[in-house]
Structures are given as C-alpha cells and as structure tokens.
Enzyme design. Structure first.
Site, short mmCIF file in Angstrom:
data_model
loop_
_atom_site.label_atom_id
_atom_site.label_comp_id
_atom_site.label_asym_id
_atom_site.label_seq_id
_atom_site.Cartn_x
_atom_site.Cartn_y
_atom_site.Cartn_z
CD1 TRP A 319 66.39 64.44 10.17
CD2 TRP A 319 66.84 63.98 8.04
NE1 TRP A 319 67.74 64.66 9.98
CE2 TRP A 319 68.05 64.39 8.68
CE3 TRP A 319 66.90 63.65 6.69
CZ2 TRP A 319 69.28 64.46 8.01
CZ3 TRP A 319 68.13 63.72 6.03
CH2 TRP A 319 69.30 64.11 6.69
CG ASP A 320 67.42 61.27 13.11
OD1 ASP A 320 67.11 62.35 12.61
OD2 ASP A 320 68.29 61.15 13.98
CD GLU A 461 70.96 69.94 12.05
OE1 GLU A 461 71.80 69.81 12.97
OE2 GLU A 461 69.88 69.35 12.04
CE LYS A 572 75.23 68.56 13.73
NZ LYS A 572 73.97 69.05 14.31
CD GLN A 573 73.64 66.02 9.68
OE1 GLN A 573 73.69 66.57 10.76
NE2 GLN A 573 72.67 65.20 9.35
O1 IFM Z 1 68.18 64.78 12.80
C1 IFM Z 1 69.46 64.97 13.30
C2 IFM Z 1 70.10 66.11 12.58
O2 IFM Z 1 70.19 65.85 11.21
C3 IFM Z 1 71.48 66.37 13.14
N1 IFM Z 1 71.42 66.61 14.55
C4 IFM Z 1 70.81 65.53 15.29
C5 IFM Z 1 69.42 65.22 14.79
C6 IFM Z 1 68.84 64.05 15.55
O3 IFM Z 1 69.58 62.89 15.33
#
Ligand code: IFM
Length: 719
Positions: A319-320, A461, A572-573
């Site tokens: 999805w990046d 995640e 995580k993010q």
């Molecule tokens: O798509 C990302 C995910 O959101 C977090 N881990 C790494 C992936 C690839 O960059």
C-alpha cells in the site's frame, strides 16, 4: 539543477549494507546497490530487476538480481587489493544526485607505494538497459598490475539461488552471462564490452558462473590506466526487447545522454528551500530515489516497498505505493503514476482471487503483491526469535485497508490530472470490486444501528485482529462513497455498458446504504480522542521505552499474539493520525491536535511510514515546527545509518521510498499547503521558521505550475 552530492569519506565494514542503500543508482528497470566493484555476494551487491520474481522450494518468492556486470578488482605485483579485506588509507564514495552518477576513490598503501582506484558508474536514465562504468588505476610506483573485470553470475540472494542454470560466453569484444530462473525459466542476461587504450596482455576466462577478463600490464608511476565498460541488462520476459549490443555503445555518448535525461527530470522535480540547505539536500535526495525507481516507459509493474534496492519484503508492492509514493509522480510525471495504477488494474484478477480465497466478494489486494497480484505474504511472516519457529501473523489475512489505498490512489490521480478516462480503462471496475469486498465485510452492530468491521489489522500492525479500526472503517466508507459517486457520474452510454456486467441500480443502493450507515469511531465528547479500535483505551498505557525495556531479545517482534506491545497502547506507526491527515476536512484542528498529542508519544515509529504522517498532520494543525523534525526523519531515511537493517538474521534493510515520498508530500501538501479545492490548485502555506522561501514545480491537470512561497504568501503561476 544545483549540484547535490552525497558523500561517505571513510570506509567501515559495518556500513556496507547501509552504503548499499544510500548510494543506490537506478533507472526504474533495475537498481544497482551502492556496493564496491570488488565485492562478492557476501557484501550484497545487486542489480535488482523490476518486476521479475522467482521462488525456490518452500522459501519466500522474491525479486531477482541480474548477473553483476560491474565486478572488478586489481592486483598489484600479484597481491589483490579489494575492500573490505584490504584496509585502505583513504576511501571516498560519492553520489552526484543531479547527474545520477556514483563514484568511488580508494587508496591502499602497499610495500611499493600507494595504489589508487577510482570508478564512476551510472544506471542509464536515457537507455533503460544500459550501464556505464569508467575505472581507473593509478600507482605512485612502477609495478606489474592486473585489472580483472567481468560479469558475476554468482549473485546475492536472500531466498535463492534463483538461477538454476548459468551460461557464460565471450565472443569478439562482448562477454555475457545469462542466468535462468527455476520457476518460470526467465533468462536474465548481462552483456558487456570493455575498452581501453593502453598496452597489456589480455586473458578472458569463461567460468561456470563468471566471465572474467584480466588485463596484465606494466604500470608506470603516476600514470592513469583506465578502461570503460558499456553493459546491457535485459531479460527474456521484457515487453520491449533490448536491441542494442554492448560493443556498439560508446561510454561518453551514453554518459552525455544519461545526464541530459536527469536534467530533464530535475527540471520538473527539483525543490528549492532558501534558508535550510540540510532540508533541501535531504528532500532532493528523497526525490532522487523516487526518480531512480520510477517505471518510466515500462508496463505491468509497480514500485516495491524497498524500491529496487534488493529482495527485502520479497520485492513486493505494498500500500506504500498508493499512499506515500504516488503523489510525487502524479504531480511531476503523471504517466508514471498511471503506470502504477495500471498495475493495480491489471492485477484485479489476483485481488479477486484473494477475496474469494477468504470467502469475500470483490477485490482484496495483496499485502505483498507480486506479478499478477499474486499475494507473496505467507501466514507465518515473522520468526519467533526464541523458538526459531515461524509465527502466525495476520498481515496477509486482515490488512483490508490495502484495497482502500488502491482506490485512494486512483482518486488522487484523477483529481490532480483530470484523467477521468482511466475509469473506463479499468479503474472504475477496481473501485467497484473494492467496494464489494468491503461490503462483504460489514456486520450490523448488535443494536442494528450501523455497520461495523470486525477482526482486522490496521496500519498499526502491532495490534492484530481488532474491531472497528477507525482508519479501516473510514477508508471503507471512502470507498463506498467513491464507488457510488463514480457510478452516478457516468454518462448514459457508459452506464448502460457497465450495467451489462453489474446490476448498477442495486449496487448504488448497497453502496449508499454502506457509506451512510458505516460506523466511524468518533472523537470522545470529553477528550476529543478517537479510539484506534474497540477497546484500545482499556489497554495498558505505558511508554514506548517501557515496552522496549520488556524485550528479552532486541530482535523480538513487538506485535502479534504475545508481542510486548500487543496488550499495550503502544503502536507501531501512524493509524488514527494517518486517518486524520488524509481526511483533514472532516475534523476540526482541535480534534486533530488532541489526537496528535495523545498518539505521538505512544507511537514507536517502528515503520518508516510513520513520521511523515505525523509531520503532515502537524502541518494541518498549524504547527510546522513540530512537523519539521519528523519531516527530516522521513526525508533522511536512507541517508543516515542506524535504521533497522537486520531482524532475526534476516536482512530487512533497503531503501525506503514510501518515507521519501512521504517527505515530498509533507513539503508540498504540508508546508506549502498545496491542496485542490473546487477543482483548483490552492496554496495555504505554513513554512518552518528557518525556511525563507520554498519553490517547486507541479503538474496539475496537464499544465506545469511554478509554486513559490515567501513571507507567508504562496503564488501559483502557470509556466
Ligand atoms: O507497508 C508497510 C507496513 O505498513 C509496515 N511495515 C513495512 C511495510 C512495507 O513498507
């Protein structure tokens, strides 16, 4: 384009992986890691091919590295001088990002005196199959010198070896090595021609995996001995076959055309920042990387999460691309953006197959997408560092938000380019199928009032299998509304045509019902906070440092069933913050501020995708100075060592194009405040204190604009 150079003026063996990323060159067809010419596969040199994959046995399927045509080392009076074994007295590695040229200069002290090698090389931006290299040896004493150069088919692989057969050949002035992949029998070839103008004895050896050419000569003190190499990389599956031959290419001509191609790219993409050279360098360095991996003139491929820097994350597309990278291409080279979306259109079938596998309707795009939309992610995507057993993870099954990212990318493209034609070229079908997938996830709440989505993994995640993840629900609603609006906007002919395949009236009812009745977690009336998912606020509220201190092994996975973060509020993010930064018009600044302040200290920023989202939201709430360090973190992801490079013995390093694209988004949509309102480009700037002026160009609806921001005022001029 002004001169921008990235330099490392010291050699350290532990920085080899980092420099491989930092000094990458590429042209979208392949990426060449910033490794030294003498490195063998232990040091991870790679000519990483875009869109070519292979699987060996039960190992993860991953992208393929081509035979390496840069392979070169020297011997002086019979003694090999090569990094990292022979320690140099000086070493400099440089990347000229204006020209896309990598250089190295290394000097060793030997018994007889000093020996210096320099090498410049480029991944040809004008001719996608070509590589140019110019290698020079100079000693300060007379000696017997040997330069060995050739093509190495014994390539670095993570889950290889991918070549089940390697052919080596030498004919006339051309050497070639071809590797045949096991799964599909794709032949990846490197071909070279070496030219030099000094006397020497030449010896060419075709080995099992290499072709090596040794030139032995008497080197005179303080004299430069130089060879030039023109090489070609191509594959049997190429849509457009390579029609060049290495011996018909001329190094100087290639270099001239290559630099001119970069000049044309920079003419549109350079960003100028008065008052902050460091930020200007970091941002243009990010843009450099985005340009190295853009699939110009190619089809059927998109950009992997680690760009073209190797096989990490299986060389797969995430999805990046649609959430973080595509904005840059939409506004500088829309044709590239369209190629990225075309990949999703072409892989709709793979997404439908995945949806069906999980008993869903419509299209569920892969978390890790390879050719054909093949889902590369296994059910066990992390290794338990204690038991060494694969751990069941839910990236593959439950990250439903990937399909919404594809739709979001399509809409960003349409809104900024005006190219609604893409809808009839397959994008509308993608949107409808994604909406159908989300519809099949909806469950009526127990009180019958609204629809909810249960059992998901959001962008954060670390918390798996949660319900009513605000981000996922909001994105699903966006997809329903988009599908509804796009069907409604069809002219009669297009409607009738599409109605042959779908019952559009029924779909309109279903999508309207879905977006109107979708449960979206709302800001609390007391605190203004939006709960990331049901029950999140009941989790243990501890600091990121406290959670880190609970690790028994630094390489432990923080998430999953029993990871250290799983039962805490540490994420995580960016998750709620990602949602707010994307839907800024749906929330007021106070709500956005309160949520930023709550979630930021609880975010590990364990993904390189995180900082830019926090930075962007800071801009939206009028706090560019809080945004600034996060912007710099995002823009510098590949510049500084120290990022996560290894996990449980697995190399997870590589370049971070999503972070780089995110930095561009922050600069343009955050600091410059570029937005589209009523179909027009608008600018509401909010620059960090030390930025006196920010200027850049932007493509919008087929026109090129020059944007300039100074003294708090932005001007948008058509060029
Ligand atoms: O798509 C990302 C995910 O959101 C977090 N881990 C790494 C992936 C690839 O960059």
């Amino acid at each position: 384009m002004r001169a921008f150079t990235i330099t490392a003026d010291k050699f350290t063996a532990e920085n080899i992986p980092h420099c491989g990323n930092k000094f990458l060159i590429g042209n979208g067809y392949f990426g060449i890691r910033g490794t030294m010419e003498e490195y063998t596969k232990e040091h991870m040199p790679a000519v990483n091919m875009a869109g070519i994959y292979d699987k060996v046995g039960d190992a993860w399927r991953e992208s393929v590295n081509a035979p390496n045509p840069l392979s070169t080392y020297v011997k002086i009076n019979g003694k090999k001088l090569a990094l990292p074994d022979a320690e140099p007295i000086s070493h400099k590695q440089e990347l000229d990002i204006a020209k896309g040229i990598h250089t190295r200069c290394t000097t060793w002290q030997t018994e007889g005196g000093e020996v210096c090698v320099t090498c410049e090389r480029f991944a040809d931006m004008a001719r996608r199959n070509a590589v140019g290299m110019r290698y020079t040896l100079k000693t300060d004493f007379d000696c017997t010198a040997e330069i060995t150069t050739g093509i190495d088919g014994d390539v670095w692989d993570i889950n290889g070896p991918h070549f089940v057969k390697i052919d080596t050949a030498s004919r006339g002035d051309i050497e070639a090595v071809s590797g045949t992949t096991g799964e599909k029998g794709i032949i990846v070839t490197a071909q070279e021609c070496v030219s030099y103008r000094f006397d020497g004895e030449i010896n060419v050896r075709c080995g099992e995996k290499q072709v090596l050419k040794t030139i032995t000569f008497t080197a005179k003190a303080n004299t430069e001995y130089c060879f030039e190499k023109t090489a070609l990389i191509y594959a049997s599956c190429d849509e457009k076959p390579c029609t060049d031959a290495a011996d018909e290419l001329n190094y100087a001509d290639l270099k001239r055309e290559h630099i001119a191609a970069w000049e044309r790219i920079w003419d549109v993409s350079e960003v100028e920042i008065d008052g902050d050279d460091e930020a200007m360098l970091a941002l243009n360095y990010s843009i450099y990387h985005l340009n190295c991996i853009a699939p110009r003139g190619l089809s059927g491929i998109s950009i992997p999460a680690r760009g073209l820097s190797g096989q990490v994350y299986k060389g797969a597309v995430f999805w990046d691309t649609e959430m973080f990278m595509i904005d840059y291409y939409i506004h500088t080279e829309p044709a590239v953006a369209k190629t990225l979306l075309q990949y999703r259109i072409d892989t709709l079938c793979g997404a439908k197959t995945k949806a069906a596998e999980y008993g869903l309707d419509g299209a569920y795009y892969a978390w890790e997408s390879q050719e054909g939309g093949f889902e590369a992610c296994s059910d066990y995507n992390v290794v338990d560092v204690f038991t060494k057993r694969p751990m069941r993870t839910y990236f593959r099954d439950k990250q439903y938000h990937v399909s919404a990212a594809v739709v979001y990318g399509i809409m960003k493209y349409i809104n900024a380019t005006g190219d609604t034609g893409i809808l009839s070229e397959g994008a509308l079908e993608v949107i409808i199928e994604c909406a159908r997938m989300y519809r099949s996830l909806l469950i009526k709440k127990a009180d019958g009032s609204q629809y909810e989505i249960r059992d998901v993994v959001g962008p954060d995640e670390y918390h798996e299998r949660v319900s009513n993840n605000a981000y996922t629900n909001k994105m699903a609603q966006f997809v329903f509304k988009t599908a509804y609006d796009m069907i409604k906007a069809l002219d009669n002919d297009s409607y009738d045509e599409l109605n042959k395949r779908y019952d559009l009236e029924k779909l309109l009812d279903v999508f309207k019902d879905s977006y109107e009745n979708m449960y979206i977690p709302q800001p609390s009336e007391d605190t203004g906070l939006i709960e990331q998912f049901d029950g999140y606020f009941k989790l243990e509220d501890v600091s990121v440092d406290e959670v880190r201190s609970r690790l028994l092994d630094p390489k432990e996975y923080w998430g999953g069933a029993y990871g250290v973060a799983a039962d805490t509020q540490v994420l995580k993010q960016a998750d709620v913050v990602a949602m707010l930064s994307m839907f800024k018009n749906d929330y007021n600044a106070e709500i956005m501020r309160k949520n930023w302040e709550y979630y930021e200290p609880r975010t590990e920023h364990g993904s390189s995708l995180s900082a830019c989202m926090y930075s962007l939201l800071s801009c939206h709430i009028g706090n560019p100075d809080a945004a600034y360090p996060l912007f710099m973190k995002s823009a510098s992801a590949d510049m500084n060592p120290g990022g996560k490079e290894w996990a449980g013995g697995i190399y997870i390093g590589g370049t971070h194009p999503a972070s780089e694209g995110g930095a561009w988004i922050v600069a343009v949509k955050g600091f410059a405040g570029i937005d589209i309102a009523d179909g027009e480009l608008v600018c509401n700037p909010n620059l960090p204190k030390k930025w006196k002026k920010l200027s850049f160009k932007l493509m919008f609806k087929g026109e090129l604009y020059c944007i300039s921001i100074e003294n708090g005022k932005g001007t948008i001029n058509k060029i």
